[in-house]
Design an enzyme around this catalytic site. Sequence first.
Site, PDB file in Angstrom:
ATOM      1  N   HIS A   1      -6.928  -5.075  18.596  1.00 51.89           N
ATOM      2  CA  HIS A   1      -6.087  -4.760  19.750  1.00 51.89           C
ATOM      3  C   HIS A   1      -6.933  -4.594  21.005  1.00 51.89           C
ATOM      4  CE1 HIS A   1      -7.157  -0.929  17.759  1.00 51.89           C
ATOM      5  NE2 HIS A   1      -7.368  -0.513  18.995  1.00 51.89           N
TER       6      HIS A   1
ATOM      7  N   ASN B   1     -13.344   7.922  18.051  1.00 50.62           N
ATOM      8  CA  ASN B   1     -12.812   8.607  19.240  1.00 50.62           C
ATOM      9  C   ASN B   1     -11.684   9.579  18.928  1.00 50.62           C
ATOM     10  OD1 ASN B   1     -10.305   7.099  19.138  1.00 50.62           O
ATOM     11  ND2 ASN B   1     -11.328   5.391  20.127  1.00 50.62           N
TER      12      ASN B   1
ATOM     13  N   HIS C   1      -4.325  -3.279  25.646  1.00 55.16           N
ATOM     14  CA  HIS C   1      -4.960  -2.053  25.154  1.00 55.16           C
ATOM     15  C   HIS C   1      -6.290  -1.839  25.875  1.00 55.16           C
ATOM     16  CE1 HIS C   1      -2.251  -3.520  22.032  1.00 55.16           C
ATOM     17  NE2 HIS C   1      -2.171  -2.293  21.560  1.00 55.16           N
TER      18      HIS C   1
ATOM     19  N   GLU D   1      -6.749  -6.605  -4.935  1.00 55.39           N
ATOM     20  CA  GLU D   1      -6.150  -7.888  -4.585  1.00 55.39           C
ATOM     21  C   GLU D   1      -6.214  -8.179  -3.085  1.00 55.39           C
ATOM     22  OE1 GLU D   1      -4.121  -6.293  -8.284  1.00 55.39           O
ATOM     23  OE2 GLU D   1      -4.555  -5.507  -6.274  1.00 55.39           O
TER      24      GLU D   1
ATOM     25  N   HIS E   1       0.820 -15.957 -14.550  1.00 57.56           N
ATOM     26  CA  HIS E   1       1.884 -15.123 -15.118  1.00 57.56           C
ATOM     27  C   HIS E   1       3.110 -15.115 -14.212  1.00 57.56           C
ATOM     28  CE1 HIS E   1      -1.637 -14.043 -17.366  1.00 57.56           C
ATOM     29  NE2 HIS E   1      -0.948 -13.280 -18.190  1.00 57.56           N
TER      30      HIS E   1
ATOM     31  N   HIS F   1      -4.489   4.049  24.918  1.00 51.43           N
ATOM     32  CA  HIS F   1      -4.591   3.097  23.820  1.00 51.43           C
ATOM     33  C   HIS F   1      -3.878   1.789  24.112  1.00 51.43           C
ATOM     34  CE1 HIS F   1      -4.670   1.587  19.659  1.00 51.43           C
ATOM     35  NE2 HIS F   1      -3.417   1.240  19.879  1.00 51.43           N
TER      36      HIS F   1
ATOM     37  N   HIS G   1       6.280  -6.568 -13.396  1.00 55.11           N
ATOM     38  CA  HIS G   1       5.286  -7.630 -13.335  1.00 55.11           C
ATOM     39  C   HIS G   1       5.918  -9.031 -13.264  1.00 55.11           C
ATOM     40  CE1 HIS G   1       2.651  -4.374 -14.293  1.00 55.11           C
ATOM     41  NE2 HIS G   1       1.599  -5.138 -14.532  1.00 55.11           N
TER      42      HIS G   1
ATOM     43  N   ASP H   1       5.755  -7.292 -20.345  1.00 56.11           N
ATOM     44  CA  ASP H   1       5.350  -6.345 -19.297  1.00 56.11           C
ATOM     45  C   ASP H   1       6.528  -5.899 -18.439  1.00 56.11           C
ATOM     46  OD1 ASP H   1       2.744  -6.028 -19.975  1.00 56.11           O
ATOM     47  OD2 ASP H   1       1.960  -7.489 -18.562  1.00 56.11           O
TER      48      ASP H   1
END
Length: 685
Positions: free
Chosen positions: A71, A190, A31, A427, A477, A266, A489, A485
């Site tokens: 990259h 950019n 790149h 998370e 859990h 790129h 879950h 639940d």
Amino acid sequence: MAATTVSLPTSMANAIRALAMDAVQQANSGHPGAPMGMADIAVALWKRHLKHNPADPMWLDRDRFVLSNGHGSMLIYALLHLTGYALSMDDLKAFRQMHSKTPGHPEVGITPGVETTTGPLGQGITNAVGMALAEKLLASEFNREGHVIVDHRTYAFLGDGCLMEGISHEAVALAGAWKLNKLIALYDDNGISIDGQVAPWFIDNTPQRFAACGWNVIGPVDGHDIDAVDAAIAQAKQSADKPTLIVCKTHIGKGSPNRANTSKAHGEPLGAAEIALTREAIGWSAEPFTIPADVAAAWDCREAGAAAQAEWEDRYSLYVRDFPALAVEFERRMAGDLPDNFADISVEAVAAAHEKAETVASRKASQIALEHFTAKLPELLGGSADLTGSNLTNTKSTPNLRFDETGAVVKNEAGVGGRHINYGVREFGMAAIMNGIALHGGFIPYGGTFLTFSDYSRNAIRMAALMKQRVVHVFTHDSIGLGEDGPTHQSVEHAASLRLIPGLDVWRPADTCETAVAWTMALANRNRPSALLLSRQNLPYAAKTGADEITKGAYVLSHPSDIGFKKKDDKAPAAVIVATGSEVQLAVAAQAELAKDGIAVRVVSMPSTTVFDRQSVKYKSEVLPAGVPRIAVEAGVTDFWWKYGCAAVIGIDTYGESAPAGVLFQHFGFTTDNVVATVRKVLGK
């Protein structure tokens, strides 16, 4: 035509452009656009502001630099080579080749001077947030009036892709809430990604977004005006209570007549013809992989780096003189060494669990172990993704981390700050921030959420394993024991999924003793992350003679002779039941039922398949003897268990249901009667 006159700073930037073009072209892969577009920004930061010493990449008080848009790896490789790190021109010529120091994306531990492994977009800037937090907390803990030994900044380069990834929102919000004023991010604005101009699909007002999250925003500035970027960084360094985003307007592939400002710059080589045109356009006449002497001399940071480190070492020597005990502790923490008495600390935790033999949920068993460890290991830095009361990651020794209006760490009457982080419902951000904390050094981070939400964290967990970082994930859990639940879950596939990640130790303990051992192993293993899979429901203590073999990941919990059979049956049982976590109790109960009919069964508890798989062939064959039918019991998908040569697996290959846990275990066949019936079927009895 007259030769183009190029200033020395611009020539320094052009050196990066040339090396990026040449290395990508030689590898026929890579790149070039980002390094060419950010070259001027790099000159401003690396030559005029970054505090580092190429001769000692691990100097404790160095600034941290993160290339979040990984990259563009030739940017950092060029910088490391030019400034004097142990990265030769031959290393640059080996870009993206087998076993080179210059892999396709930067990897910590491979290339001297690379602070973190980047490539999955958004995680680099999030790692940087963790690094900046670690610096702030260590400074608060160890600096003394007149003795500032922790005082460095964290810089990150990032692009549009990092900002599109959702994790960046999580990280940016937390950095603002924590007032990480020594975090400075430079945004390569950019407007181009792989699919082209980003305008149709990326319309965020990035400056307003960062400002809304409590950041100081500078710019837009001309990212190709080295002096303007220099001034912006100097301004950012004055921020007392906010992290800073510097918006740098740039042209991807800067200098390339036909590729600049296009997506083609790129992720593919420019091609020999375009490289020749670019060299002419930027006034670069040197041969490929050749740096003119004046440019090389201008880039060399070895003398300045040695002087900066020497000045710090002079200050640190005074700190050692005046605060010798603190200095010893600081060095231990930064080296990642556990206290000399850690073995005794661990034995105490495991022995206490064994002696008390409590019937509690393994999430509670985890908290009990943490109470012990956090009281004796100040490097433990905990947290939870808005589930503290469920994950039980908080302890008496780890009050909540808070900052006052000035950004200072709030301390108690004893002058101690909080060590439990409220990450909010973030998370993925939590997991990647913990990686950054671990990479920085000084802390062992752990954080909690429900096991099913490990999916949100997964890519950061994978990166921790790839980077060999000691990070502990507390996943509570587990499985259908979650209960009402429901299937959204209930993590039926997650244990197996996590076990597939190379380098991650996964523990699913059955009781307090196994949980304490799991924590001991997680803390002692400095080169691996760990995942602890813990129950919501209470689990009975499984009687055992000792705990040493738990450290091997699996062990014989109950021999036939333990329940009345002759010793000879221990070596030749009729069957072996292998179980983990909450299902171990079923295996033990089934063993007792089968014994009533004279069927001798061995029960093996396997809290960590990943650790067991690394044991010797001899030990594995002792635990799972050849020629004896094996029946696995785990409240999760069955596919994983067939690799152990099982004759049958009692598991769950569907999603769960919404009902109380006891009802669910009965419904899905996790009962003593079903285990007994399955063993009988395998044995033809």
